[in-house]
Design an enzyme around this catalytic site. Structure first.
Site: not given
Length: 840
Positions: A90, A488
């Site tokens: 770049e 239960s």
């Protein structure tokens, strides 16, 4: 001569005027474009959107959440290879220019002149600083005005910030394709590596992406991507940043990516990760979750999670297969390329090693199947076509669902499968436990579902959670979102209320028919035991809980009072408000697995309040802890100057005592009896001290088991998402408990057999298991060691005063020395006065 002098003077004057006009024009242009330039000082406090990362307790990555996949990496942590690769691609003169590369600008101007009128996008000449200005402060508008502003901002940024700071901003902000922002995220997305692990070729490819991340796709445009990568490698070599031999080797490397998904990264942790995501969203909001860069350390134990996932899935599949084969998922036209057609059908991604397949041809002994092809990174369907065989052994379980209970096993594969059937299959294992090459077993997605939660009872840390068979199939978390009747498994809370109010495990109650007038035209309720019409008469509370006797629980709730039981249910976090109906004492209300496991944790830890958590700690992007679950005070943990023989640190636990520790042990001891010889006796196979309770709801719509060792609580339920009967044979002890047994055998395999701790004050007294009284000298019968609170154990000598009738009432009056019965009506005639061993 005079003419020449005058002419030169004219040229000088004209040149000066042109120069001054030019300077004025430039100054005016600078002034004009500088008027509305963004404030570049905001870069000083820039906080980019950073993904939130969720980790398991061992640090393994569990999930990532973001709108822009970004991890912010300081420049000091970036390898020189990576920064050099981006500079080579770049802006090789980055550390030398002042924000603008005039040579590059001249080159771009020439190209623009050559392409004028061709509608081609102008070639950029932006430096990294200019790209920072554009990405952070400007738009992507293609115009000279934007380029001028970009150049002005770049020069100002160069004067305000160091080169390293500018490069750091660039490498963390730049978009690199596939949803990845910044070099750290891109390294993970493309190669599943940290930046420190990147090779020259990999770093060069990532550096090539900023120009055109969409175009340089590593699969769709592999050749062009490789060419651009090699260009960056050449620039690295040209600048002297790598050696010739390394460059030659890097160019020859194939461009291979190892992309990973954006979901849960720990196998079987999808439900857990999603629950954590919802938690963070509720705590901090959407922006903090997806952009805040939080680091979340969860309580998940990956090993236990895999165990839980496998055992629950196996339990669901085994139950479902016992109901029979329901047929193929769908039909497919297998003419032509069946792979392309099969690839378009949605398959579940989290049920490995199951794979979707289509039946290609069948015979009596086998069926040839073709497996769904995978997809490449670009979404293209793989050209690979894998096939296998489903033999007769692979379909023996597949009895027709309509007659599964009485139907015979298939005698040929063609009875079950036909060409075009879309199914699931997984490897078929031989008698030696190894997969048989090329052979597979027919599978079907279970209709039944369920959930499991495993928790540390001392801290509330959820170490494993399964919310269903497949998260990919349904994201509904049945561990936390499904409200089901616990049956239960709720009874221990009823017994806790009784134990806190004068009852003992040896208290005698009556197991016999009972009628409850519900009033207001609701009729008479006649609760039944699971074995309808079967009654045991006088029975201790221990035995009643051991065999899950409904009539005893209802009588106990009637005597203690439903308002008090409702208060206990709220205290334990099972229900917010429990209606004052006796049926709720049998677990008729609706709650979640998470809540029930939390409640049982308070039995296991001695009655201390537990707050369940999936998160240990949350840190912000700067590493500051903003949440931690453990709120205990540690006195002496801060030791300035090191160890100086001071007293050891003390943890101060200020959590509320929701249940008397003696009561908690009594319930634990009774629940241990349920495992040792009651409805959950299958848990004895674990080989460790285990306590727990089974549960089966009305019509067998849900089956439960919740159990615990000294340091692990596990809860499970099975049921259909749209509740219906699981069948007559479905019971908590036969259907749910075996799955928990399989999990706990694995989870506790390397743990010592630690007995439950007896708290100070508990007195262990040998009593007759049936009568609840001390055995007389020489008296036979089964005796047990029972846990009593101070002053509640039966007397040494006793005189029986009578036996209750079938309705649970005594024919003779209550003796005058009966004493205080804790507000319970003596006329009920179905209790033994605590501490006396006498039946009233």
């Amino acid at each position: 001569m005079r003419f020449v002098v005058r002419f030169l003077g004219f040229l000088f004057t004209a040149g000066t005027i042109v120069f001054l006009v030019g300077v004025a024009g430039v100054a005016g242009g600078i002034w004009y474009f500088s008027r509305d330039l963004p404030d570049y000082s905001q870069l000083q406090d820039y906080e980019p959107p950073v993904m939130t990362r969720v980790h398991a307790s061992d640090g393994a990555l569990l999930g990532e959440y973001s709108k822009e996949r970004r991890l912010y990496l300081p420049i000091q942590a970036m390898p020189k290879l990576v920064t050099n690769a981006f500079l080579a691609a770049e802006d090789k003169n980055f550390y030398e220019h002042g924000g603008i590369d005039f040579t590059g600008m001249a080159r771009a101007a020439v190209v623009y002149a050559q392409n004028f009128g061709s509608n081609r996008r102008p070639q950029g000449a932006s430096t990294i600083t200019q790209q920072v200005a554009k990405n952070f402060l400007l738009t992507n508008e293609v115009s000279f005005a934007r380029k001028i502003k970009e150049a002005l901002l770049a020069m100002r940024i160069e004067r305000a910030y160091s080169k390293d700071r500018i490069l750091e901003l660039y490498l963390n902000e730049i978009y690199l394709g596939l949803g990845a922002y910044g070099i750290a995220a891109a390294s993970l997305v493309y190669f599943d590596k940290s930046v420190n692990e990147l090779t020259i070729a990999e770093a060069a490819y990532l550096a090539a992406l900023p120009k055109a991340p969409g175009t340089l796709h590593p699969v769709r445009n592999r050749d062009r991507s490789t060419e651009r990568r090699n260009y960056v490698i050449d620039r690295l070599l040209e600048n002297g940043w790598i050696k010739q031999a390394d460059a030659d080797k890097a160019r020859k490397e194939p461009l291979v990516v190892a992309s990973r998904g954006n979901g849960a990264h720990t196998f079987a942790g999808e439900y857990f990760a999603e629950e954590v995501r919802r938690d963070i969203f509720e705590r901090y909001g959407e922006k903090k979750l997806y952009e805040g860069g939080l680091s979340v350390r969860t309580t998940l134990d990956p090993k236990l999670q895999v165990m839980a996932r496998k055992t629950v899935a196996a339990g669901l599949v085994n139950f479902d297969e016992a109901q029979g084969w329901r047929g193929a998922m769908s039909k497919l036209d297998i003419s032509g390329d069946w792979g392309v057609k099969l690839a378009e059908i949605k398959s579940l991604s989290d049920i490995s090693p199951w794979r979707m397949a289509v039946v290609l041809e069948t015979s009596e002994q086998s069926a040839r199947i073709g497996f769904q092809p995978g997809r490449e990174l670009g979404g293209a369907i793989s050209k690979d076509r894998q096939t296998g065989l489903i033999t007769l052994d692979g379909v023996r379980w597949a009895k027709p669902a309509a007659a599964a209970a009485r139907g015979k096993s298939p005698t040929s594969v063609s009875q079950i499968l036909s060409p075009g059937d879309v199914i699931y299959a997984d490897p078929l294992f031989g008698k030696d436990g190894n997969p048989i090459e090329g052979q597979y077993r027919l599978r079907q997605l279970p209709e039944v579902s369920g959930a499991m939660v495993a928790m540390d009872p001392w801290t509330g840390r959820v170490v494993a959670m399964v919310g269903g068979f497949s998260f990919d199939q349904s994201q509904f978390n049945r561990a936390t979102q499904a409200y089901r009747q616990p049956g239960s498994t709720f009874k221990p809370l009823v017994y806790s209320a009784a134990m806190d109010n004068g009852y003992t495990p040896a208290t005698i109650m009556i197991d016999g028919p009972i009628e409850i007038d519900q009033g207001q035209g609701a009729g008479v309720w006649r609760p039944e035991n699971f074995s309808v019409g079967s009654y045991r008469g006088p029975i201790t509370l221990r035995e009643a809980l051991k065999w899950s006797i409904n009539t005893v629980t209802v009588r106990l709730a009637q005597d203690v009072g439903m308002p008090l039981i409702g208060e206990y249910a709220k205290r334990f976090g099972v229900y917010e408000e429990l209606p004052n109906y006796l049926s709720y004492s049998l677990g008729a209300g609706e709650t979640t697995v998470m809540r029930m496991v939390t409640a049982y944790s308070m039995f296991a830890n001695g009655g201390r309040r537990v707050k369940p958590t999936l998160i240990d700690r949350i840190q912000d992007r700067y590493g500051r802890t903003i949440f931690k679950h453990d709120a205990r005070e540690c006195r002496g943990c801060d030791a300035p100057g090191g160890w100086k023989n001071q007293p050891e640190p003390q943890l101060v636990d200020r959590r509320e005592q929701v249940l008397d520790s003696l009561t908690a042990y009594q319930i634990t001891s009774m629940l241990e009896g349920v495992v040792q010889g009651g409805t959950a006796s299958i848990l004895r196979e674990v080989g460790k001290p285990i306590a727990g309770k089974t549960g089966t709801t009305s019509d067998g719509k849900d089956v439960w088991f919740i159990g615990f060792s000294s340091d692990l609580v596990v809860g499970l339920y099975l049921g259909y998402d749209k509740p219906r009967s699981l069948g007559r044979a479905a019971q908590g002890g036969h259907t749910a408990a075996p799955i928990v047994k399989d999990f706990m055998k694995l989870a506790l395999a390397d743990k010592p057999a630690i007995p439950f701790k007896v708290p100070p004050g508990i007195r262990l007294v040998r009593i007759d298991a049936k009568s609840g009284m001390r055995p007389a000298p020489g008296e036979g019968g089964r005796t047990i060691l029972e846990a009593f609170k101070p002053g509640t154990a039966p007397a040494e000598n006793y005189v029986p005063v009578g036996v209750a009738d079938g309705e649970g009432r005594m024919p003779q009056p209550i003796p005058p020395d009966a004493g205080n019965l804790q507000g319970i009506s003596p006329e009920a005639g179905n209790i033994m006065r605590p501490g006396t061993g006498r039946l009233y």
